[in-house]
Enzyme design. Structure first.
Site, PDB file in Angstrom:
ATOM      1  N   ARG A 183     -14.464  -1.346  11.367  1.00 47.23           N
ATOM      2  CA  ARG A 183     -15.630  -2.194  11.051  1.00 47.23           C
ATOM      3  C   ARG A 183     -16.947  -1.493  11.361  1.00 47.23           C
ATOM      4  NH1 ARG A 183     -15.016  -7.904  13.440  1.00 47.23           N
ATOM      5  NH2 ARG A 183     -14.147  -6.697  15.107  1.00 47.23           N
ATOM      6  N   ASN A 215     -12.098  -9.097   9.469  1.00 46.09           N
ATOM      7  CA  ASN A 215     -10.659  -8.925   9.652  1.00 46.09           C
ATOM      8  C   ASN A 215      -9.925 -10.149   9.128  1.00 46.09           C
ATOM      9  OD1 ASN A 215     -10.897  -6.448  10.905  1.00 46.09           O
ATOM     10  ND2 ASN A 215     -10.891  -7.304  12.962  1.00 46.09           N
TER      11      ASN A 215
END
Length: 85
Positions: A18, A36
């Protein structure tokens, strides 16, 4: 501007994925998010066609879904180039 969604399947938690996506999008002046899921990650980014293409070109190799979305974007970019002629 155009917005695309990319789904990448597999384990991406705990490997800095990320932050990598955030920094890449920020460097290319793209807006959006990375989230996610239980099966991987969803990325949505918005920006110029050129920035989106650079974003896709820089992503690590991924799932067939990512490749499919890449082909759709490439077709869109090719159509826009032809419109400009």
């Amino acid at each position: 501007n155009r917005r695309i969604q990319i789904r990448i399947r597999g384990i991406v938690q705990g490997v800095g994925f990320r932050p990598y996506i955030y920094n890449l999008a920020h460097r290319l002046h793209l807006a959006g998010f990375v989230r996610n899921t239980s099966t991987g990650v969803i990325i949505e980014v918005e920006g110029s066609d050129e920035a989106l293409q650079s974003f896709l070109d820089t992503l690590p190799p991924g799932s067939a879904e990512r490749q499919s979305r890449r082909r759709l974007l490439e077709q869109h970019l090719q159509a826009r180039r032809m419109e400009r002629r």
